[in-house]
Write an enzyme that holds these catalytic residues in place. Structure first.
Site, PDB file in Angstrom:
ATOM      1  N   LYS A 138      -2.285   2.134  -5.108  1.00 36.80           N
ATOM      2  CA  LYS A 138      -2.147   3.147  -4.061  1.00 36.80           C
ATOM      3  C   LYS A 138      -0.960   4.012  -4.446  1.00 36.80           C
ATOM      4  O   LYS A 138       0.181   3.547  -4.476  1.00 36.80           O
ATOM      5  CB  LYS A 138      -1.908   2.496  -2.702  1.00 36.80           C
ATOM      6  CG  LYS A 138      -3.073   1.708  -2.154  1.00 36.80           C
ATOM      7  CD  LYS A 138      -4.242   2.598  -1.756  1.00 36.80           C
ATOM      8  CE  LYS A 138      -3.879   3.532  -0.624  1.00 36.80           C
ATOM      9  NZ  LYS A 138      -5.060   4.346  -0.196  1.00 36.80           N
ATOM     10  N   HIS A 193      -3.381   4.299   3.870  1.00 42.14           N
ATOM     11  CA  HIS A 193      -4.672   3.773   4.317  1.00 42.14           C
ATOM     12  C   HIS A 193      -5.226   2.841   3.233  1.00 42.14           C
ATOM     13  O   HIS A 193      -5.603   3.296   2.154  1.00 42.14           O
ATOM     14  CB  HIS A 193      -5.650   4.919   4.585  1.00 42.14           C
ATOM     15  CG  HIS A 193      -5.213   5.815   5.700  1.00 42.14           C
ATOM     16  ND1 HIS A 193      -4.413   6.906   5.484  1.00 42.14           N
ATOM     17  CD2 HIS A 193      -5.450   5.777   7.034  1.00 42.14           C
ATOM     18  CE1 HIS A 193      -4.184   7.514   6.644  1.00 42.14           C
ATOM     19  NE2 HIS A 193      -4.799   6.848   7.592  1.00 42.14           N
TER      20      HIS A 193
END
Length: 723
Positions: free
Chosen positions: A588, A594
């Site tokens: 990420k 998210h």
């Protein structure tokens, strides 16, 4: 009856039986199974069925007249690029029927970074509006009557500087703080569970929550200090009961925290509002919202609240973003409309309807207009406002409402058994429950046991035709914001700013002054959002949380599925050929918190036989490349939902090349077709868009590893979907 008619009837009977079997499986696959038939026996001894709207336990609504006197408020969650563009969108929304504003801030703003800080550069303006100074906030609301328009702000980690900037911007326009109406989310606990836009650790963050609530109680009586959110739990994968239980566990913790600071339970609960997601399971979602009021009335009373206003839950709802499909996106109009009706039948006080193109990018102007018009049609054409709680007395709805409430109470007991909600967060219990729910749901979709029209059933031949999406020029926005920050700093009194920031730091250290009051002083002196955050970082370091990958759920759910077994066999075959397990690093990058997709994919790949590692949240391309050198993965999978993938993945490819790391890079998430082509041209090996079945991802990753090992193999095509 003729032989031909008999044969036809036999075929119809078999078809209906098969359909009944499929429908029955879908009913049982739901977290809350539905019975095919409800009778009077299902509502015997249910006390709440005798209640009235506006009366305890408020299951039929917090107000006696509900929509017959005043419809729900139409809100539009909006914000992108810079303040000027978002201001135009706000004014357009108000002109076209919106009755309140909900501000979407970009990820750097939510994480307390200025737009010119290295950690922020790729994400500026991509998933919301960039706000760095009070002047940005003034531009955001230019021409909008803040004394009349209710403003909701989805802000948690950076709540102090953002709320302070809003207060000062209004003040400098002649609107006193006491005249402002709206809500600040200020729900920090859910950030540690799902959304991940925290800045500091839970303990100092709860102090910030308390300081905000105390300041607003004294100075801004029309502005709510807390909107406790369940929406993000649903988006992360929680089922309806888990969504309610986690929301109310957080709410109870906030009430306890504020009461310990001297506020009364009535004072606290009267200023709380709630925010729920409304998904695709229509009957359950209606029951969930009715049950939410039933449960909250008991919780508020148990905390010591006595007034009707304190015990009556008031809510905002938003239709499900996760239920939207990037394939055949026009179908999302129907999904959103039905979800909006569930919110209305459930008794929401305000509502945001998602635009049909939000699975592809930020909503386009025509799609946002249609989303607002959907609510206007429901309010003015369909007669939904004519009757209060029209589902009251339904055998099914009343039994389902009671069932959801009972399950929620039981789960709240489980959370207390973990030592309370903070302990449940720190132990990983919350993440584990949400992840298991999300993984099961994905397994059922991939197996076709949960139908998504246009994705795993009834797929149109042109389902994958390129779709238009809103494009944000992030580099332009970032450069523009950097110039504005520089100009603001050049024109201010640096000594005054420094003194104000030092006072904020001292207050964080000794706990003797209200942090919001001191942040307002900093913003008046023209400190930036990032400078206010860094003043607190002197005392409280940025919090780091690591999530574990939870195995065995996805594979267990699909153990009897031939497509999944074939994919697992291919992984095993490749592992034997290369003499070891296939290694995948899932990353990420940037400020995108998210992580539902990343966690589900990681778990499924592990179940398929890969050796999987998850990088830290908010990693930089440089740190990810360092990790790749250390771990030597075959594939690096970048999960992107914030729109910053082009900048961040390009940087990652460059960092890998500089280090001589040979990992293959793939990207998954919300990636428009044009971006996917661009990424492939830069060297990305594959792109997995929303709705890609996990067995397809597994097979294509295995093929990429073989290609990387210079073996002769062709990438398998995705398995055809059933019609």
């Amino acid at each position: 009856m003729s032989a031909r008619n008999s044969t036809t009837m036999l075929h119809k009977t078999v078809s209906l039986q098969e359909q009944d079997s499929e429908d029955g499986l879908q009913r049982q696959r739901r977290p809350i199974p539905l019975k095919p038939l409800y009778t009077a026996a299902d509502v015997e001894n249910l006390v709440h069925t005798d209640s009235l709207p506006g009366q305890a336990p408020f299951v039929r609504g917090p107000y006696a007249s509900m929509y017959t006197q005043k419809p729900w408020t139409i809100r539009q969650y909006t914000g992108y690029a810079d303040a000027a563009g978002s201001n135009l969108a706000f004014r357009t929304a108000l002109e076209q029927g919106a009755q309140g504003l909900s501000v979407a801030f970009d990820l750097p703003t939510q994480r307390g970074y200025d737009s010119d800080e290295p950690e922020a550069l790729a994400d500026v303006g991509m998933a919301g509006v960039a706000i760095d100074t009070v002047d940005d906030m003034a531009r955001l609301f230019e021409g909008i009557a803040l004394e009349r328009v209710s403003v909701s702000m989805t802000m948690n980690g950076a709540v102090l500087p953002v709320l302070a900037a809003f207060i000062v911007a209004a003040e400098e326009r002649g609107v006193p703080a006491g005249q402002l109406t709206g809500t600040i989310q200020n729900d920090i606990l859910k950030e540690y569970m799902v959304r991940n836009t925290w800045i500091f650790a839970p303990e100092p963050s709860l102090r910030i929550v308390g300081d905000v609530a105390e300041f607003l109680a004294v100075h801004m009586p029309r502005f709510n200090a807390l909107s406790v959110s369940g929406y993000h739990f649903q988006e992360a994968g929680a089922d309806p009961v888990l969504e309610l239980a986690l929301t109310f566990a957080n709410a109870r913790k906030y009430v306890e925290t504020l009461c310990s600071r001297g506020m009364s339970a009535d004072e606290v609960c009267e200023r709380l509002s709630f925010f729920f997601g409304v998904g695709a399971d229509f009957f359950v979602e209606v029951a969930k919202l009715r049950a939410a009021r039933l449960v909250w009335s008991h919780i508020a009373a148990s905390c010591g609240a006595r007034s009707a206003k304190a015990c009556a839950l008031r809510m905002h709802c938003q239709t499900s973003g996760w239920s939207l499909s990037a394939r055949q996106p026009d179908n999302n109009v129907v999904r959103t409309t039905v979800e909006a009706m569930a919110a209305v039948f459930g008794g929401t006080q305000s509502l945001h309807t998602n635009a049909h193109d939000e699975a592809l990018s930020l909503p386009s102007a025509p799609a946002a207009r249609l989303a607002r018009d959907t609510q206007l049609i429901l309010q003015h054409e369909m007669g939904l406002c004519d009757v209060v709680d029209p589902w009251a007395g339904s055998y099914m709805m009343e039994a389902l409402t009671a069932d959801v409430a009972k399950r929620t109470h039981a789960l709240l007991v489980d959370i207390e058994a973990q030592g309370g909600v903070l302990a449940a967060i720190c132990s990983g219990w919350v993440h584990r429950r949400i992840h298991q729910s999300a993984t099961r749901t994905q397994a059922h979709i991939d197996a076709g046991e949960r139908v998504v029209v246009g994705v795993n059933r009834f797929v149109s031949p042109d389902a994958d035709a390129p779709a238009a999406s809103l494009e944000i020029d992030g580099r332009r926005v970032q450069a523009q914001q950097a110039r504005r920050i520089a100009n603001a700093k050049a024109q201010r009194d640096c000594v005054t700013v420094s003194r104000a920031l030092e006072k904020l730091t001292r207050a964080a250290r000794d706990g003797t002054a209200n942090l919001l009051a001191l942040t307002i002083e900093c913003i008046r002196a023209r400190a930036t959002m990032g400078e206010c955050t860094r003043a607190l970082e002197v005392v409280w370091q940025r919090y780091v949380m690591r999530h574990d990958t939870h195995h065995d759920v996805y594979g267990a759910e699909r153990a009897s599925d031939s497509a999944w077994r074939a994919a697992c066999e291919e992984v095993n075959r490749v592992s034997v050929l290369i003499g070891r397990k296939l290694r995948v690093l899932i990353a990420k990058l940037g400020q995108d918190g998210h992580d539902r997709g990343a966690n589900v994919v990681a778990a499924a790949l592990s179940d398929a036989g890969f050796e999987v590692s998850l990088g830290d949240m908010f990693s930089s391309p440089s740190s990810t490349a360092d990790l790749a050198v250390a771990q030597k993965p075959d594939v690096i999978g970048v999960s992107s939902l914030s729109g910053a993938h082009r900048e961040l993945v390009s940087q990652l490819l460059g960092e890998l090349a500089d280090r001589g790391a040979g990992a293959t890079v793939v990207v998954g998430g919300i990636v428009p077709d044009e971006h996917a082509r661009w990424l492939r041209h830069r060297g990305v090996a594959d792109v997995f868009g929303p709705g890609t079945p996990l067995e397809t991802i597994v097979q294509r990753l295995a093929a990429l590893v073989l290609q990387r090992e210079h073996l002769n193999v062709t990438t398998p095509s995705p398995a055809p979907c059933d019609d």
